[in-house]
Design an enzyme around this catalytic site. Structure first.
Site, PDB file in Angstrom:
ATOM      1  N   SER A  88       0.850  -1.178   0.000  1.00 49.36           N
ATOM      2  CA  SER A  88       0.000   0.000   0.000  1.00 49.36           C
ATOM      3  C   SER A  88       0.890   1.233   0.000  1.00 49.36           C
ATOM      4  CB  SER A  88      -0.887   0.013   1.250  1.00 49.36           C
ATOM      5  OG  SER A  88      -1.633   1.208   1.319  1.00 49.36           O
ATOM      6  N   ARG A  89       0.354   2.344  -0.473  1.00 48.13           N
ATOM      7  CA  ARG A  89       1.126   3.592  -0.419  1.00 48.13           C
ATOM      8  C   ARG A  89       1.334   4.051   1.009  1.00 48.13           C
ATOM      9  NH1 ARG A  89      -2.758   6.977  -4.075  1.00 48.13           N
ATOM     10  NH2 ARG A  89      -4.112   5.699  -2.799  1.00 48.13           N
TER      11      ARG A  89
ATOM     12  N   LYS B 256     -10.851  -6.544 -12.785  1.00 45.81           N
ATOM     13  CA  LYS B 256     -11.412  -6.045 -14.032  1.00 45.81           C
ATOM     14  C   LYS B 256     -11.719  -4.558 -13.914  1.00 45.81           C
ATOM     15  CE  LYS B 256     -15.780  -7.954 -12.524  1.00 45.81           C
ATOM     16  NZ  LYS B 256     -15.288  -8.031 -11.178  1.00 45.81           N
TER      17      LYS B 256
ATOM     18  N   TYR C  43       5.893  -0.907  -4.093  1.00 45.35           N
ATOM     19  CA  TYR C  43       5.474  -2.008  -4.959  1.00 45.35           C
ATOM     20  C   TYR C  43       6.674  -2.765  -5.524  1.00 45.35           C
ATOM     21  CZ  TYR C  43       3.024  -4.242  -8.903  1.00 45.35           C
ATOM     22  OH  TYR C  43       2.520  -5.136  -9.815  1.00 45.35           O
TER      23      TYR C  43
ATOM     24  N   HIS D 196      -3.615  -0.428 -13.666  1.00 46.33           N
ATOM     25  CA  HIS D 196      -3.369  -1.846 -13.932  1.00 46.33           C
ATOM     26  C   HIS D 196      -2.244  -2.100 -14.927  1.00 46.33           C
ATOM     27  CE1 HIS D 196      -7.691  -3.167 -12.611  1.00 46.33           C
ATOM     28  NE2 HIS D 196      -6.968  -2.681 -11.618  1.00 46.33           N
TER      29      HIS D 196
END
Length: 137
Positions: free
Chosen positions: A35-36, A96, A57, A78
């Site tokens: 997470s940030r 999605k 990340y 994404h």
């Protein structure tokens, strides 16, 4: 059967839903969350008993103990996240919509082929009994 270790990208509602059902998955463990915000990562890890937290990340992707990455961030992120995960040798399950353009989708498919990686859009309806029956027909 080998246990697959999963890294979770995002601590939002969709990631909470995904992790909430994860105990039903055989041969898989929640191993890391990114997470940030460290506060958000810590809260999420405590809620789902996830041993590792990351605020970077790229550091999570460098973790050699992770086999699979679940991406639950907003869809506009994404493309870049999937590319990085595939290039890091991780299997990817991405919420999605996978991407926002056909060209981006082609690029991701080419990246998965080039890296020998696994890429799947998180379309849960694919696994419903009715879909299984439809494929049999």
């Amino acid at each position: 059967m080998k246990t697959l270790n999963w890294g979770i990208v995002s601590t939002g509602r969709i990631a909470e839903w995904f992790c909430g059902d994860f105990h039903k998955v055989e041969g898989a463990e929640l191993a890391a969350v990114s997470s940030r915000s460290q506060v958000s990562a810590q809260r999420f890890s405590e809620a789902f008993n996830i041993p590792k937290t990351y605020t970077d990340y790229d550091q999570m992707l460098a973790d050699p103990t992770l086999d699979c990455i679940y991406i639950g961030t907003p869809h506009t992120l994404h493309f870049g996240e999937v590319i990085k995960a595939l290039d890091a040798g991780k299997a990817v399950l991405c919420e999605k919509p996978l991407v926002t353009t056909p060209d981006d989708c082609r690029t991701l498919m080419e990246t998965a082929q080039r890296t020998g990686g696994f890429l799947m859009e998180a379309m849960w309806t694919y696994f419903l009994p009715a879909m299984k029956k439809a494929r049999e027909w």
